[in-house]
Design a protein around this motif. Structure first.
Motif, PDB file in Angstrom:
ATOM      1  N   ILE A 124       9.142   6.739   7.481  1.00 48.04           N
ATOM      2  CA  ILE A 124       9.515   5.815   6.398  1.00 48.04           C
ATOM      3  C   ILE A 124       8.268   5.328   5.683  1.00 48.04           C
ATOM      4  O   ILE A 124       8.234   5.264   4.446  1.00 48.04           O
ATOM      5  N   LYS A 125       7.220   5.013   6.423  1.00 47.78           N
ATOM      6  CA  LYS A 125       5.976   4.551   5.799  1.00 47.78           C
ATOM      7  C   LYS A 125       5.381   5.613   4.888  1.00 47.78           C
ATOM      8  O   LYS A 125       4.911   5.304   3.791  1.00 47.78           O
ATOM      9  N   VAL A 126       5.427   6.871   5.322  1.00 46.11           N
ATOM     10  CA  VAL A 126       4.936   7.957   4.469  1.00 46.11           C
ATOM     11  C   VAL A 126       5.798   8.038   3.204  1.00 46.11           C
ATOM     12  O   VAL A 126       5.278   8.158   2.090  1.00 46.11           O
ATOM     13  N   MET A 127       7.107   7.955   3.377  1.00 48.14           N
ATOM     14  CA  MET A 127       8.033   8.008   2.244  1.00 48.14           C
ATOM     15  C   MET A 127       7.734   6.880   1.249  1.00 48.14           C
ATOM     16  O   MET A 127       7.692   7.100   0.037  1.00 48.14           O
ATOM     17  N   LEU A 128       7.480   5.694   1.768  1.00 47.95           N
ATOM     18  CA  LEU A 128       7.221   4.545   0.898  1.00 47.95           C
ATOM     19  C   LEU A 128       5.867   4.653   0.206  1.00 47.95           C
ATOM     20  O   LEU A 128       5.734   4.259  -0.953  1.00 47.95           O
ATOM     21  N   ARG A 129       4.875   5.199   0.908  1.00 49.16           N
ATOM     22  CA  ARG A 129       3.574   5.417   0.253  1.00 49.16           C
ATOM     23  C   ARG A 129       3.724   6.400  -0.907  1.00 49.16           C
ATOM     24  O   ARG A 129       3.152   6.203  -1.982  1.00 49.16           O
ATOM     25  N   LEU A 130       4.490   7.458  -0.683  1.00 53.34           N
ATOM     26  CA  LEU A 130       4.722   8.432  -1.753  1.00 53.34           C
ATOM     27  C   LEU A 130       5.452   7.792  -2.931  1.00 53.34           C
ATOM     28  O   LEU A 130       5.095   8.023  -4.087  1.00 53.34           O
ATOM     29  N   ARG A 131       6.482   6.995  -2.645  1.00 54.78           N
ATOM     30  CA  ARG A 131       7.232   6.332  -3.718  1.00 54.78           C
ATOM     31  C   ARG A 131       6.343   5.343  -4.470  1.00 54.78           C
ATOM     32  O   ARG A 131       6.412   5.244  -5.691  1.00 54.78           O
ATOM     33  N   HIS A 132       5.497   4.621  -3.740  1.00 48.75           N
ATOM     34  CA  HIS A 132       4.592   3.674  -4.381  1.00 48.75           C
ATOM     35  C   HIS A 132       3.640   4.415  -5.319  1.00 48.75           C
ATOM     36  O   HIS A 132       3.436   3.996  -6.466  1.00 48.75           O
ATOM     37  N   SER A 133       3.085   5.526  -4.853  1.00 49.51           N
ATOM     38  CA  SER A 133       2.186   6.326  -5.690  1.00 49.51           C
ATOM     39  C   SER A 133       2.920   6.869  -6.907  1.00 49.51           C
ATOM     40  O   SER A 133       2.381   6.869  -8.017  1.00 49.51           O
ATOM     41  N   GLU A 134       4.146   7.328  -6.702  1.00 50.38           N
ATOM     42  CA  GLU A 134       4.937   7.846  -7.815  1.00 50.38           C
ATOM     43  C   GLU A 134       5.196   6.753  -8.851  1.00 50.38           C
ATOM     44  O   GLU A 134       5.058   6.984 -10.054  1.00 50.38           O
ATOM     45  N   LYS A 135       5.540   5.555  -8.388  1.00 49.56           N
ATOM     46  CA  LYS A 135       5.782   4.441  -9.308  1.00 49.56           C
ATOM     47  C   LYS A 135       4.512   4.085 -10.076  1.00 49.56           C
ATOM     48  O   LYS A 135       4.570   3.799 -11.275  1.00 49.56           O
ATOM     49  N   GLN A 136       3.364   4.112  -9.399  1.00 51.72           N
ATOM     50  CA  GLN A 136       2.101   3.830 -10.082  1.00 51.72           C
ATOM     51  C   GLN A 136       1.808   4.885 -11.144  1.00 51.72           C
ATOM     52  O   GLN A 136       1.367   4.557 -12.248  1.00 51.72           O
ATOM     53  N   LEU A 137       2.039   6.147 -10.819  1.00 49.93           N
ATOM     54  CA  LEU A 137       1.810   7.226 -11.785  1.00 49.93           C
ATOM     55  C   LEU A 137       2.742   7.093 -12.986  1.00 49.93           C
ATOM     56  O   LEU A 137       2.315   7.286 -14.132  1.00 49.93           O
ATOM     57  N   LEU A 138       4.000   6.773 -12.734  1.00 53.67           N
ATOM     58  CA  LEU A 138       4.942   6.605 -13.842  1.00 53.67           C
ATOM     59  C   LEU A 138       4.533   5.441 -14.742  1.00 53.67           C
ATOM     60  O   LEU A 138       4.613   5.535 -15.962  1.00 53.67           O
TER      61      LEU A 138
END
Length: 165
Positions: A124-138
């Motif tokens: 879950i932590k990996v998933m959330l790090r990826l989502r956080h990075s994706e949100k920052q990129l967007l």
């Protein structure tokens, strides 16, 4: 803002109420920044998803009626959820064929139950790090598009002045 202080929403879908409750408790106790939505069927999961912005989903593969593989496909075909990382869960030993089918359906990962608490939280932590990075990129992409549009407009205006002069 770091991934640890941002709010995330995780969908858990499992027809077994005991599994569902345990998974939700594990996440809520160890990851307070995660809001957990629980559903006991694919239809209920789709209904919950429709009303929320999801950051991830854990879906039970074997459920009566519509199973987790079909639910994964439905989520991935919907533009609102195509970006959502999905982890498929199974109580049985997952064959290579089942894992491949899950990954081909759009799943991010596959996990066998019983799930180790440590392993689930790490995933879950990996998933959330990826989502956080994706949100920052967007967000950065949106800001850059606005900046380009602003600069393009200013250049056109200046170009018009030069032509008029």
């Amino acid at each position: 803002m770091t991934a640890s202080n941002q709010q995330f929403t995780l969908l858990l879908v499992d027809d077994n109420p005991t599994n569902l409750s345990l998974l939700a408790q594990i996440v809520e106790m160890d990851l307070p920044q995660v809001r957990v939505l629980t559903a006991r069927s694919a239809d209920e999961g789709l209904e919950l998803a429709a009303g929320h912005e999801l950051d991830g989903a854990f879906l039970d593969v074997q459920m009566p009626g519509t199973g987790g593989l079909a639910l994964c496909r439905m989520l991935k075909e919907d533009p609102r959820f195509s970006h959502v990382p999905v982890v498929l869960m199974t109580a049985h030993i997952a064959t290579a064929e089942l894992r491949a089918e899950g990954l081909n359906a759009g799943a991010y990962d596959f996990i066998s139950q019983p799930i180790s608490n440590v392993e689930m939280l790490a995933r879950i932590k990996v998933m959330l790090r990826l989502r956080h990075s994706e949100k920052q990129l967007l967000s950065s992409n949106h800001k850059l598009r606005n900046l380009v549009a602003s600069k393009t407009s200013a250049l056109r205006w200046l170009g018009g002045l030069l032509l008029a002069g």
